[in-house]
Design a protein around this motif. Structure first.
Motif, mmCIF file in Angstrom:
data_model
loop_
_atom_site.group_PDB
_atom_site.id
_atom_site.type_symbol
_atom_site.label_atom_id
_atom_site.label_comp_id
_atom_site.label_asym_id
_atom_site.label_seq_id
_atom_site.Cartn_x
_atom_site.Cartn_y
_atom_site.Cartn_z
ATOM 1 N N MET A 90 4.911 -0.876 -13.500
ATOM 2 C CA MET A 90 5.797 0.138 -14.047
ATOM 3 C C MET A 90 5.021 1.305 -14.632
ATOM 4 O O MET A 90 5.487 2.426 -14.552
ATOM 5 N N ASP A 91 3.876 1.025 -15.240
ATOM 6 C CA ASP A 91 3.164 2.091 -15.944
ATOM 7 C C ASP A 91 1.896 2.548 -15.237
ATOM 8 O O ASP A 91 1.224 3.470 -15.720
ATOM 9 N N GLU A 92 1.567 1.929 -14.123
ATOM 10 C CA GLU A 92 0.347 2.328 -13.420
ATOM 11 C C GLU A 92 0.555 3.678 -12.744
ATOM 12 O O GLU A 92 1.652 3.977 -12.254
ATOM 13 N N PRO A 93 -0.478 4.476 -12.682
ATOM 14 C CA PRO A 93 -0.345 5.776 -12.009
ATOM 15 C C PRO A 93 -0.182 5.598 -10.498
ATOM 16 O O PRO A 93 -0.666 4.634 -9.914
ATOM 17 N N LEU A 94 0.548 6.540 -9.895
ATOM 18 C CA LEU A 94 0.773 6.497 -8.455
ATOM 19 C C LEU A 94 -0.229 7.351 -7.689
ATOM 20 O O LEU A 94 -0.101 7.524 -6.474
ATOM 21 N N VAL A 95 -1.190 7.877 -8.402
ATOM 22 C CA VAL A 95 -2.256 8.662 -7.755
ATOM 23 C C VAL A 95 -3.597 8.017 -8.077
ATOM 24 O O VAL A 95 -3.754 7.328 -9.075
ATOM 25 N N CYS A 98 -7.974 8.285 -8.610
ATOM 26 C CA CYS A 98 -8.780 9.022 -9.582
ATOM 27 C C CYS A 98 -8.997 10.482 -9.175
ATOM 28 O O CYS A 98 -9.299 11.331 -10.021
ATOM 29 N N GLU A 99 -8.836 10.818 -7.913
ATOM 30 C CA GLU A 99 -9.011 12.193 -7.452
ATOM 31 C C GLU A 99 -7.699 12.972 -7.437
ATOM 32 O O GLU A 99 -7.679 14.156 -7.102
ATOM 33 N N GLY A 100 -6.574 12.298 -7.754
ATOM 34 C CA GLY A 100 -5.292 12.981 -7.814
ATOM 35 C C GLY A 100 -4.479 12.896 -6.539
ATOM 36 O O GLY A 100 -3.419 13.529 -6.445
#
Length: 125
Positions: free
Chosen positions: A1-6, A8-10
């Motif tokens: 739920m809280d993990e980023p969807l990108v 480390c480079e964006g």
């Protein structure tokens, strides 16, 4: 739920179906908001229920005191006491009634019913 969807480079992560994750997150957020709203309604309903019960209890106590006063006034004016509604066949040992009997039952008609019942209730565990 809280993990980023990108990463480390964006860039969008390639190991996750972004559309499905975003839709699931949105649905979960909506359900959490709905749950909060329902719980708030339940809390308000409980407050109203307890307030109503408290008012009813106060009203019942006032009626009981009024009835006791009218009974004591009625007996002092020479009116006959109310007709019996129950007959006791036996008393269990250790019960509030047996304790009251051991302390001495009052003669019939000498104590208003309300006072005698309050005495019995005070003995109950």
């Amino acid at each position: 739920m809280d993990e980023p969807l990108v990463d480390c480079e964006g860039y969008p992560r390639s190991d996750v179906d972004l559309y499905q994750v975003r839709t699931a997150r949105h649905n979960i957020a909506c359900l959490q908001n709905d749950h909060k709203a329902v719980m708030k309604q339940v809390e308000e309903a409980l407050h109203r229920l307890h307030a109503r019960d408290k008012e009813k209890q106060a009203r019942d106590m006032a009626e009981a005191q009024e009835e006791a006063m009218s009974q004591s006034l009625g007996q002092s004016e020479g009116l006959r006491p109310p007709q019996a509604f129950a007959k006791v066949n036996s008393i269990s040992p250790g019960s509030p009634a047996s304790i009251a009997v051991s302390q001495g039952l009052p003669p019939r008609g000498s104590v208003p019913v309300y006072k005698w019942m309050m005495r019995l209730w005070s003995l109950a565990p």
